[in-house]
Design a protein around this motif. Structure first.
Motif, PDB file in Angstrom:
ATOM      1  N   TRP A  27       0.873  -1.173   0.000  1.00 39.85           N
ATOM      2  CA  TRP A  27       0.000   0.000   0.000  1.00 39.85           C
ATOM      3  C   TRP A  27       0.913   1.227   0.000  1.00 39.85           C
ATOM      4  CZ3 TRP A  27      -5.274   0.550  -0.318  1.00 39.85           C
ATOM      5  CH2 TRP A  27      -5.763   1.844  -0.136  1.00 39.85           C
ATOM      6  N   VAL A  28       0.994   1.899  -1.134  1.00 41.91           N
ATOM      7  CA  VAL A  28       1.924   3.006  -1.351  1.00 41.91           C
ATOM      8  C   VAL A  28       3.345   2.483  -1.110  1.00 41.91           C
ATOM      9  CG1 VAL A  28       2.415   5.455  -0.963  1.00 41.91           C
ATOM     10  CG2 VAL A  28       0.103   4.598  -0.589  1.00 41.91           C
ATOM     11  N   ASP A  29       3.984   2.832   0.021  1.00 41.72           N
ATOM     12  CA  ASP A  29       5.350   2.344   0.277  1.00 41.72           C
ATOM     13  C   ASP A  29       5.404   1.442   1.506  1.00 41.72           C
ATOM     14  OD1 ASP A  29       4.797   4.410   2.048  1.00 41.72           O
ATOM     15  OD2 ASP A  29       6.863   5.118   2.124  1.00 41.72           O
ATOM     16  N   ASP A  30       4.256   0.942   1.924  1.00 39.78           N
ATOM     17  CA  ASP A  30       4.188   0.002   3.045  1.00 39.78           C
ATOM     18  C   ASP A  30       4.044  -1.414   2.506  1.00 39.78           C
ATOM     19  OD1 ASP A  30       4.339   1.930   5.033  1.00 39.78           O
ATOM     20  OD2 ASP A  30       2.187   2.268   5.032  1.00 39.78           O
ATOM     21  N   PHE A  31       4.887  -2.314   3.002  1.00 45.89           N
ATOM     22  CA  PHE A  31       4.880  -3.712   2.571  1.00 45.89           C
ATOM     23  C   PHE A  31       4.347  -4.592   3.685  1.00 45.89           C
ATOM     24  CE2 PHE A  31       7.919  -1.639  -0.104  1.00 45.89           C
ATOM     25  CZ  PHE A  31       7.976  -2.349  -1.296  1.00 45.89           C
ATOM     26  N   ALA A  32       3.418  -5.467   3.349  1.00 46.76           N
ATOM     27  CA  ALA A  32       2.947  -6.505   4.259  1.00 46.76           C
ATOM     28  C   ALA A  32       3.320  -7.836   3.614  1.00 46.76           C
ATOM     29  CB  ALA A  32       1.446  -6.411   4.482  1.00 46.76           C
ATOM     30  N   VAL A  33       4.284  -8.548   4.204  1.00 45.36           N
ATOM     31  CA  VAL A  33       4.843  -9.762   3.613  1.00 45.36           C
ATOM     32  C   VAL A  33       4.412 -10.977   4.429  1.00 45.36           C
ATOM     33  CG1 VAL A  33       6.953 -10.954   2.939  1.00 45.36           C
ATOM     34  CG2 VAL A  33       6.839  -8.453   2.808  1.00 45.36           C
ATOM     35  N   PHE A  34       3.873 -11.978   3.745  1.00 45.96           N
ATOM     36  CA  PHE A  34       3.400 -13.204   4.396  1.00 45.96           C
ATOM     37  C   PHE A  34       4.424 -14.303   4.129  1.00 45.96           C
ATOM     38  CE2 PHE A  34      -0.148 -10.598   2.941  1.00 45.96           C
ATOM     39  CZ  PHE A  34      -0.734 -10.296   4.165  1.00 45.96           C
ATOM     40  N   ALA A  35       5.195 -14.627   5.143  1.00 44.83           N
ATOM     41  CA  ALA A  35       6.321 -15.555   4.993  1.00 44.83           C
ATOM     42  C   ALA A  35       5.996 -16.911   5.619  1.00 44.83           C
ATOM     43  CB  ALA A  35       7.562 -14.965   5.650  1.00 44.83           C
ATOM     44  N   ARG A  36       6.859 -17.887   5.350  1.00 48.11           N
ATOM     45  CA  ARG A  36       6.661 -19.234   5.890  1.00 48.11           C
ATOM     46  C   ARG A  36       6.935 -19.274   7.387  1.00 48.11           C
ATOM     47  NH1 ARG A  36       9.422 -20.175   1.068  1.00 48.11           N
ATOM     48  NH2 ARG A  36      11.407 -20.419   2.180  1.00 48.11           N
ATOM     49  N   ASP A  37       7.992 -18.572   7.788  1.00 49.10           N
ATOM     50  CA  ASP A  37       8.366 -18.539   9.197  1.00 49.10           C
ATOM     51  C   ASP A  37       9.252 -17.319   9.431  1.00 49.10           C
ATOM     52  OD1 ASP A  37      10.898 -19.252   8.146  1.00 49.10           O
ATOM     53  OD2 ASP A  37      10.488 -21.384   8.459  1.00 49.10           O
ATOM     54  N   ARG A  38       9.725 -17.141  10.659  1.00 45.38           N
ATOM     55  CA  ARG A  38      10.524 -15.955  10.989  1.00 45.38           C
ATOM     56  C   ARG A  38      11.804 -15.899  10.159  1.00 45.38           C
ATOM     57  NH1 ARG A  38      10.954 -12.049  15.179  1.00 45.38           N
ATOM     58  NH2 ARG A  38      12.847 -10.879  14.767  1.00 45.38           N
ATOM     59  N   ALA A  39      12.462 -17.047   9.995  1.00 43.11           N
ATOM     60  CA  ALA A  39      13.712 -17.063   9.225  1.00 43.11           C
ATOM     61  C   ALA A  39      13.458 -16.623   7.776  1.00 43.11           C
ATOM     62  CB  ALA A  39      14.338 -18.451   9.265  1.00 43.11           C
ATOM     63  N   HIS A  40      12.370 -17.105   7.208  1.00 44.25           N
ATOM     64  CA  HIS A  40      12.025 -16.710   5.843  1.00 44.25           C
ATOM     65  C   HIS A  40      11.741 -15.209   5.789  1.00 44.25           C
ATOM     66  CE1 HIS A  40       9.096 -17.069   2.204  1.00 44.25           C
ATOM     67  NE2 HIS A  40      10.309 -16.751   1.806  1.00 44.25           N
ATOM     68  N   ALA A  41      11.005 -14.693   6.761  1.00 49.27           N
ATOM     69  CA  ALA A  41      10.686 -13.263   6.801  1.00 49.27           C
ATOM     70  C   ALA A  41      11.961 -12.425   6.885  1.00 49.27           C
ATOM     71  CB  ALA A  41       9.773 -12.961   7.983  1.00 49.27           C
ATOM     72  N   GLU A  42      12.930 -12.893   7.659  1.00 50.79           N
ATOM     73  CA  GLU A  42      14.188 -12.158   7.785  1.00 50.79           C
ATOM     74  C   GLU A  42      14.959 -12.170   6.463  1.00 50.79           C
ATOM     75  OE1 GLU A  42      16.089 -13.980  11.102  1.00 50.79           O
ATOM     76  OE2 GLU A  42      14.924 -12.840  12.587  1.00 50.79           O
ATOM     77  N   ARG A  43      14.928 -13.280   5.740  1.00 54.49           N
ATOM     78  CA  ARG A  43      15.591 -13.331   4.434  1.00 54.49           C
ATOM     79  C   ARG A  43      14.918 -12.373   3.447  1.00 54.49           C
ATOM     80  NH1 ARG A  43      15.504 -18.886   5.424  1.00 54.49           N
ATOM     81  NH2 ARG A  43      13.869 -19.247   3.865  1.00 54.49           N
ATOM     82  N   VAL A  44      13.596 -12.333   3.494  1.00 55.67           N
ATOM     83  CA  VAL A  44      12.858 -11.415   2.618  1.00 55.67           C
ATOM     84  C   VAL A  44      13.227  -9.970   2.949  1.00 55.67           C
ATOM     85  CG1 VAL A  44      10.578 -10.543   1.990  1.00 55.67           C
ATOM     86  CG2 VAL A  44      10.936 -13.002   2.264  1.00 55.67           C
ATOM     87  N   LEU A  45      13.321  -9.665   4.231  1.00 57.87           N
ATOM     88  CA  LEU A  45      13.676  -8.303   4.627  1.00 57.87           C
ATOM     89  C   LEU A  45      15.054  -7.929   4.092  1.00 57.87           C
ATOM     90  CD1 LEU A  45      13.021  -5.762   6.283  1.00 57.87           C
ATOM     91  CD2 LEU A  45      14.107  -6.873   8.245  1.00 57.87           C
ATOM     92  N   TRP A  46      15.991  -8.866   4.161  1.00 53.85           N
ATOM     93  CA  TRP A  46      17.334  -8.596   3.648  1.00 53.85           C
ATOM     94  C   TRP A  46      17.289  -8.314   2.150  1.00 53.85           C
ATOM     95  CZ3 TRP A  46      20.872 -10.163   0.093  1.00 53.85           C
ATOM     96  CH2 TRP A  46      22.196  -9.770   0.302  1.00 53.85           C
TER      97      TRP A  46
END
Length: 256
Positions: free
Chosen positions: A155-174
């Motif tokens: 939404w504009v420049d806000d990202f809502a990411v649905f990941a498999r688990d915390r480790a996956h979410a951290e990789r996506v953030l990187w």
């Protein structure tokens, strides 16, 4: 506090026409995860009309609930000073990369350079054409998140990411941070959130509003999604609600 740019009427018309001529190609470059500031089918060349924000917001919340249902972790991230950080040169590069005609790209970049000479950094916040250009630039970040194997909404420049688990979410953030850095942008670290309690994700998603992270506007029924704010109702009061002097002004028949 957010600074808004009010353009000279002639320059605003030129800005709308220049971006409007490219809006169709820009829309084709965007994925379905982009929720806000989508351009409706053009009725004429140079026309520029954004989808009503309420319609887009309902779709955003519906898709967010669906994403939360199968997520093991939720990542919420925001781009720091997004519009001010999008350089005209970067806009030109992106528009050319999606096949926009060089002459029309030069027209858009020239206008942004003119605004820059008047003290506006990056994209002017407020005019609707800026929202269309921001979507075009941030589409690269959308692709980076998708390449990391995660579903997301923006939404504009806000990202809502649905990941498999915390480790996956951290990789996506990187991956997201690296992509943004390559575009001269950066994440607002203080607004980055991880939710890895599966039971808490649906309730967190229900609280997502027009922006993933900011407080509600004074009057949600009258507020407009940024950019394209119109009127004084779409302004946050210090307490997050309608302030007393505005209530008094409205009671007396004033705008407040």
């Amino acid at each position: 506090m957010r600074w808004l740019a009010r353009l000279d009427p002639a320059e605003e018309a030129a800005y709308r026409a220049a971006v409007g001529s490219l809006a169709g190609r820009i829309e084709l470059s965007l994925g379905s995860q982009v929720m806000a500031n989508r351009v409706v089918p053009l009725s004429a060349r140079g026309d520029l009309t954004l989808e009503p924000w309420r319609t887009a917001r309902r779709r955003f919340l519906r898709e967010a609930r669906a994403g939360a249902a199968g997520a093991g972790a939720l990542l919420v991230a925001d781009v720091r000073r997004c519009y001010a950080s999008i350089d005209p040169t970067r806009v030109g590069e992106r528009l050319r990369s999606i096949g926009c005609p060089p002459r029309e790209v030069a027209s858009v970049v020239g206008l942004l350079r003119r605004f820059e000479s008047d003290g506006v950094r990056g994209l002017p916040v407020g005019p609707e054409p800026s929202a269309v250009l921001a979507n075009a630039v941030l589409a690269r970040a959308d692709r980076a998140v998708a390449a990391a194997g995660a579903r997301h909404l923006r939404w504009v420049d806000d990202f809502a990411v649905f990941a498999r688990d915390r480790a996956h979410a951290e990789r996506v953030l990187w991956e997201l941070a690296a992509c943004l850095e390559g575009m001269g942008l950066g994440l607002a670290e203080e607004k980055t959130r991880f939710v890895d309690d599966v039971e808490a994700i649906p309730s967190y998603v229900r609280r997502l509003g027009m922006s993933c992270l900011v407080r509600p506007y004074n009057r949600p029924s009258d507020a407009n999604a940024l950019p394209g704010l119109r009127g004084s109702d779409a302004v946050l009061s210090p307490g997050g609600g309608v302030v007393a002097d505005r209530r008094a002004a409205r009671a007396a028949g004033g705008d407040g």
